[in-house]
Design a protein around this motif. Structure first.
Motif, PDB file in Angstrom:
ATOM      1  N   ALA A 247       0.820  -1.206   0.000  1.00  0.00           N
ATOM      2  CA  ALA A 247       0.000   0.000   0.000  1.00  0.00           C
ATOM      3  C   ALA A 247       0.853   1.254   0.000  1.00  0.00           C
ATOM      4  O   ALA A 247       0.545   2.233  -0.690  1.00  0.00           O
ATOM      5  N   VAL A 248       1.940   1.250   0.770  1.00  0.00           N
ATOM      6  CA  VAL A 248       2.824   2.422   0.800  1.00  0.00           C
ATOM      7  C   VAL A 248       3.396   2.684  -0.583  1.00  0.00           C
ATOM      8  O   VAL A 248       3.402   3.823  -1.073  1.00  0.00           O
ATOM      9  N   ILE A 249       3.880   1.638  -1.237  1.00  0.00           N
ATOM     10  CA  ILE A 249       4.468   1.811  -2.573  1.00  0.00           C
ATOM     11  C   ILE A 249       3.421   2.325  -3.557  1.00  0.00           C
ATOM     12  O   ILE A 249       3.684   3.232  -4.353  1.00  0.00           O
ATOM     13  N   ALA A 250       2.209   1.766  -3.496  1.00  0.00           N
ATOM     14  CA  ALA A 250       1.162   2.159  -4.434  1.00  0.00           C
ATOM     15  C   ALA A 250       0.690   3.588  -4.207  1.00  0.00           C
ATOM     16  O   ALA A 250       0.357   4.297  -5.168  1.00  0.00           O
ATOM     17  N   GLN A 251       0.687   4.043  -2.951  1.00  0.00           N
ATOM     18  CA  GLN A 251       0.134   5.361  -2.643  1.00  0.00           C
ATOM     19  C   GLN A 251       1.120   6.498  -2.845  1.00  0.00           C
ATOM     20  O   GLN A 251       0.705   7.645  -3.041  1.00  0.00           O
ATOM     21  N   ASP A 252       2.416   6.211  -2.780  1.00  0.00           N
ATOM     22  CA  ASP A 252       3.401   7.279  -2.952  1.00  0.00           C
ATOM     23  C   ASP A 252       3.712   7.450  -4.439  1.00  0.00           C
ATOM     24  O   ASP A 252       4.196   6.502  -5.084  1.00  0.00           O
ATOM     25  N   PRO A 253       3.478   8.619  -5.002  1.00  0.00           N
ATOM     26  CA  PRO A 253       3.663   8.798  -6.449  1.00  0.00           C
ATOM     27  C   PRO A 253       5.077   8.497  -6.931  1.00  0.00           C
ATOM     28  O   PRO A 253       5.253   7.817  -7.948  1.00  0.00           O
ATOM     29  N   ALA A 254       6.072   8.986  -6.207  1.00  0.00           N
ATOM     30  CA  ALA A 254       7.457   8.782  -6.654  1.00  0.00           C
ATOM     31  C   ALA A 254       7.853   7.313  -6.563  1.00  0.00           C
ATOM     32  O   ALA A 254       8.507   6.779  -7.470  1.00  0.00           O
ATOM     33  N   LEU A 255       7.475   6.653  -5.477  1.00  0.00           N
ATOM     34  CA  LEU A 255       7.813   5.236  -5.317  1.00  0.00           C
ATOM     35  C   LEU A 255       7.099   4.377  -6.352  1.00  0.00           C
ATOM     36  O   LEU A 255       7.692   3.487  -6.961  1.00  0.00           O
ATOM     37  N   SER A 256       5.808   4.623  -6.539  1.00  0.00           N
ATOM     38  CA  SER A 256       5.049   3.791  -7.480  1.00  0.00           C
ATOM     39  C   SER A 256       5.522   4.006  -8.904  1.00  0.00           C
ATOM     40  O   SER A 256       5.554   3.058  -9.709  1.00  0.00           O
ATOM     41  N   ARG A 257       5.911   5.227  -9.233  1.00  0.00           N
ATOM     42  CA  ARG A 257       6.417   5.493 -10.576  1.00  0.00           C
ATOM     43  C   ARG A 257       7.747   4.770 -10.800  1.00  0.00           C
ATOM     44  O   ARG A 257       7.971   4.148 -11.842  1.00  0.00           O
ATOM     45  N   ALA A 258       8.642   4.826  -9.812  1.00  0.00           N
ATOM     46  CA  ALA A 258       9.926   4.130  -9.952  1.00  0.00           C
ATOM     47  C   ALA A 258       9.748   2.629 -10.008  1.00  0.00           C
ATOM     48  O   ALA A 258      10.528   1.920 -10.651  1.00  0.00           O
ATOM     49  N   GLY A 259       8.709   2.134  -9.332  1.00  0.00           N
ATOM     50  CA  GLY A 259       8.489   0.689  -9.298  1.00  0.00           C
ATOM     51  C   GLY A 259       7.323   0.238 -10.137  1.00  0.00           C
ATOM     52  O   GLY A 259       6.627  -0.736  -9.773  1.00  0.00           O
ATOM     53  N   ALA A 260       7.113   0.901 -11.256  1.00  0.00           N
ATOM     54  CA  ALA A 260       5.973   0.551 -12.108  1.00  0.00           C
ATOM     55  C   ALA A 260       6.021  -0.910 -12.550  1.00  0.00           C
ATOM     56  O   ALA A 260       4.986  -1.556 -12.731  1.00  0.00           O
ATOM     57  N   ASN A 261       7.204  -1.451 -12.709  1.00  0.00           N
ATOM     58  CA  ASN A 261       7.354  -2.846 -13.155  1.00  0.00           C
ATOM     59  C   ASN A 261       7.875  -3.739 -12.041  1.00  0.00           C
ATOM     60  O   ASN A 261       8.542  -4.746 -12.280  1.00  0.00           O
ATOM     61  N   ARG A 262       7.580  -3.387 -10.807  1.00  0.00           N
ATOM     62  CA  ARG A 262       8.148  -4.091  -9.651  1.00  0.00           C
ATOM     63  C   ARG A 262       7.593  -5.513  -9.497  1.00  0.00           C
ATOM     64  O   ARG A 262       6.459  -5.801  -9.863  1.00  0.00           O
ATOM     65  N   ARG A 263       8.462  -6.325  -8.911  1.00  0.00           N
ATOM     66  CA  ARG A 263       8.069  -7.689  -8.539  1.00  0.00           C
ATOM     67  C   ARG A 263       8.805  -8.044  -7.255  1.00  0.00           C
ATOM     68  O   ARG A 263      10.027  -8.034  -7.213  1.00  0.00           O
ATOM     69  N   ARG A 264       8.056  -8.345  -6.213  1.00  0.00           N
ATOM     70  CA  ARG A 264       8.679  -8.700  -4.937  1.00  0.00           C
ATOM     71  C   ARG A 264       9.288 -10.086  -5.023  1.00  0.00           C
ATOM     72  O   ARG A 264       8.629 -11.038  -5.458  1.00  0.00           O
ATOM     73  N   ILE A 265      10.562 -10.221  -4.607  1.00  0.00           N
ATOM     74  CA  ILE A 265      11.272 -11.492  -4.736  1.00  0.00           C
ATOM     75  C   ILE A 265      11.697 -12.059  -3.384  1.00  0.00           C
ATOM     76  O   ILE A 265      12.464 -13.009  -3.323  1.00  0.00           O
ATOM     77  N   SER A 266      11.204 -11.465  -2.300  1.00  0.00           N
ATOM     78  CA  SER A 266      11.540 -11.954  -0.972  1.00  0.00           C
ATOM     79  C   SER A 266      10.303 -11.883  -0.090  1.00  0.00           C
ATOM     80  O   SER A 266       9.275 -11.304  -0.471  1.00  0.00           O
ATOM     81  N   SER A 267      10.415 -12.444   1.089  1.00  0.00           N
ATOM     82  CA  SER A 267       9.376 -12.247   2.083  1.00  0.00           C
ATOM     83  C   SER A 267       9.440 -10.808   2.578  1.00  0.00           C
ATOM     84  O   SER A 267      10.392 -10.082   2.297  1.00  0.00           O
ATOM     85  N   VAL A 268       8.440 -10.386   3.322  1.00  0.00           N
ATOM     86  CA  VAL A 268       8.430  -9.057   3.926  1.00  0.00           C
ATOM     87  C   VAL A 268       8.806  -9.208   5.399  1.00  0.00           C
ATOM     88  O   VAL A 268       8.160  -9.957   6.134  1.00  0.00           O
ATOM     89  N   GLU A 269       9.869  -8.525   5.802  1.00  0.00           N
ATOM     90  CA  GLU A 269      10.327  -8.589   7.187  1.00  0.00           C
ATOM     91  C   GLU A 269       9.765  -7.412   7.989  1.00  0.00           C
ATOM     92  O   GLU A 269       9.538  -6.321   7.438  1.00  0.00           O
ATOM     93  N   THR A 270       9.559  -7.627   9.263  1.00  0.00           N
ATOM     94  CA  THR A 270       9.019  -6.612  10.157  1.00  0.00           C
ATOM     95  C   THR A 270      10.002  -6.351  11.295  1.00  0.00           C
ATOM     96  O   THR A 270      10.526  -7.283  11.890  1.00  0.00           O
ATOM     97  N   TYR A 271      10.254  -5.072  11.555  1.00  0.00           N
ATOM     98  CA  TYR A 271      11.071  -4.658  12.700  1.00  0.00           C
ATOM     99  C   TYR A 271      10.300  -3.605  13.479  1.00  0.00           C
ATOM    100  O   TYR A 271       9.671  -2.727  12.889  1.00  0.00           O
ATOM    101  N   ALA A 272      10.350  -3.702  14.797  1.00  0.00           N
ATOM    102  CA  ALA A 272       9.554  -2.771  15.586  1.00  0.00           C
ATOM    103  C   ALA A 272      10.321  -2.076  16.710  1.00  0.00           C
ATOM    104  O   ALA A 272       9.909  -1.013  17.144  1.00  0.00           O
ATOM    105  N   ASN A 273      11.395  -2.665  17.214  1.00  0.00           N
ATOM    106  CA  ASN A 273      12.024  -2.091  18.418  1.00  0.00           C
ATOM    107  C   ASN A 273      13.159  -1.129  18.069  1.00  0.00           C
ATOM    108  O   ASN A 273      14.318  -1.369  18.331  1.00  0.00           O
ATOM    109  N   TYR A 274      12.787   0.001  17.457  1.00  0.00           N
ATOM    110  CA  TYR A 274      13.757   1.054  17.178  1.00  0.00           C
ATOM    111  C   TYR A 274      13.941   1.941  18.411  1.00  0.00           C
ATOM    112  O   TYR A 274      13.122   1.949  19.326  1.00  0.00           O
ATOM    113  N   GLN A 275      15.014   2.724  18.402  1.00  0.00           N
ATOM    114  CA  GLN A 275      15.285   3.704  19.450  1.00  0.00           C
ATOM    115  C   GLN A 275      15.182   3.058  20.834  1.00  0.00           C
ATOM    116  O   GLN A 275      14.445   3.507  21.699  1.00  0.00           O
TER     117      GLN A 275
END
Length: 414
Positions: A247-275
């Protein structure tokens, strides 16, 4: 602490643990690294900063890192569709640092560090260390001690926590953590099909209109795309990490334009304990390094440098652990302060003020001021002068007295 520290057990063989093992082995110490090898396929810390290159050169591995990494000339900040700021590390040549860094695939980078430590004489035990607590002290269990044949059945003189965000020692010793002001979560993955940024290897940071920010880190054969945003904002984007990142990639104009032909090739990792910074980092016969000591924030990519530099500092202050802790805390505080300028918009407001003055008054003084601001920002973000009292003072002064015509709140990363 004894003046005769010879036997050291390191728990965790990631970047900080392997770097520490290398530096200690060079000094003739008996070093045993306990590491079970269990890590996610994707790890944050793929984008290095110039300050890390002297460490790689000290270890004699820059050529190996260059072989797997991609030359990184700088960072671009995309504030909006019509507002972009380009930084090049060429500015840091005045700070006696290399004018580039690398973007690296973390598994390969980590293996290089581990291999180098083994080459220099550190022993790796492919097992999780079992520890026992005795008041403020930690000891290897009998089973773990039996695996460290070099110690001859004697407890090590020093045990070091390099377990990263697992924070093994802090949990065993019930050490609380200082938590920073942000409550972010990050989702990231590797993609094919994203357009190449120019110059090649340039990292791009996107300020998201919906809150938070995204990174785009080009690697040799793919691109790392990640988002850092408040947990509540992320929850509005979908039920799963995959849905939220998409959703973030699709909603951001610059990101979606750069990734118009994108294909995810990995799992999505989550990190939460910053700072997250441990309130204690050393005690009788033990110390914390790397992320086990504290993780600042992915903004500006200081994590790996702090991890490797913590190993350098621990070796320097091996017989004065409180001095090690004080110096590391100073570095962490400096990075937290610098990153705060980016999040609250003051750094971008300073830059825009300098650029606007240069355009309105094209005279030597304004050109000098703009170059001065840009050089200070680049040198601090590269790790060259982040902890410098002078550099920090200059930025504090500029943030208070040299922002004209730009409201930092309008440029803040929420």
């Amino acid at each position: 602490m004894s003046k005769h520290i010879q036997n050291i057990a390191i728990v965790g063989g990631g970047p900080s643990g392997s770097t520490l093992a290398s530096l200690l082995a060079v000094q003739g110490k008996s070093v045993v690294v306990f590491d079970d090898g269990k890590r996610p396929d994707l790890l944050v810390g793929e984008s290095l900063i110039p300050a890390i290159l002297p460490v790689l050169r000290k270890l004699g591995i820059e050529d190996r890192v260059a072989a797997v990494g991609l030359h990184k000339p700088g960072v671009t900040f995309v504030m909006s569709e019509d507002d972009q700021i380009d930084f090049r590390f060429e500015s840091v040549k005045r700070c006696a640092l290399p004018t580039f860094a690398y973007n690296v695939p973390r598994p390969a980078f980590d293996r290089i560090l581990e291999t180098r430590a083994a080459e220099l004489g550190a022993s790796f035990i492919p097992a999780r260390a079992q520890l026992e607590r005795d008041a403020d002290r930690l000891r290897l269990s009998a089973d773990s001690l039996a695996l460290a044949l070099q110690f001859g059945g004697r407890q090590p003189d020093l045990i070091v926590d390099a377990t990263g965000r697992s924070r093994l020692f802090s949990r065993l010793l019930e050490i609380p953590s200082q938590i920073g002001p942000r409550r972010d979560v990050s989702y990231f993955a590797h993609y094919e099909g994203f357009a190449q940024e120019e110059p090649r290897g340039q990292v791009v940071i996107y300020r998201l209109a919906t809150g938070g920010w995204a990174w785009r880190i080009p690697l040799r054969d793919c691109v790392s795309i990640g988002v850092v945003m408040g947990k509540e904002d992320a929850a509005q984007l979908g039920a799963t990490p995959e849905e939220r990142l998409a959703a973030v990639i699709a909603q951001d104009p610059a990101l979606s334009r750069a990734g118009a032909n994108r294909r995810r090739i990995s799992s999505v990792e989550t990190y939460a304990n910053y700072q997250l910074i441990s309130e204690r980092a050393c005690g009788q016969g033990w110390a914390l390094i790397g992320d086990a000591f504290g993780f600042v924030d992915p903004m500006l990519s200081p994590g790996l440098w702090l991890a490797l530099h913590s190993a350098e500092l621990l070796v320097t202050h091996l017989h004065d652990l409180p001095a090690y802790e004080r110096q590391m805390r100073s570095h962490i505080a400096a990075w937290m302060e610098l990153i705060g300028y980016y999040y609250d918009g003051r750094m971008f407001a300073m830059y825009h003020t300098g650029r606007a003055m240069g355009q309105k008054y094209d005279i030597p003084l304004t050109r000098f001021l703009h170059r001065h601001i840009e050089t200070h920002i680049a040198c601090m973000a590269s790790g060259a002068t982040t902890s410098s009292g002078y550099a920090r003072g200059v930025v504090r002064f500029m943030s208070q007295h040299m922002i004209k015509g730009f409201d930092p709140a309008d440029l803040a990363i929420k």
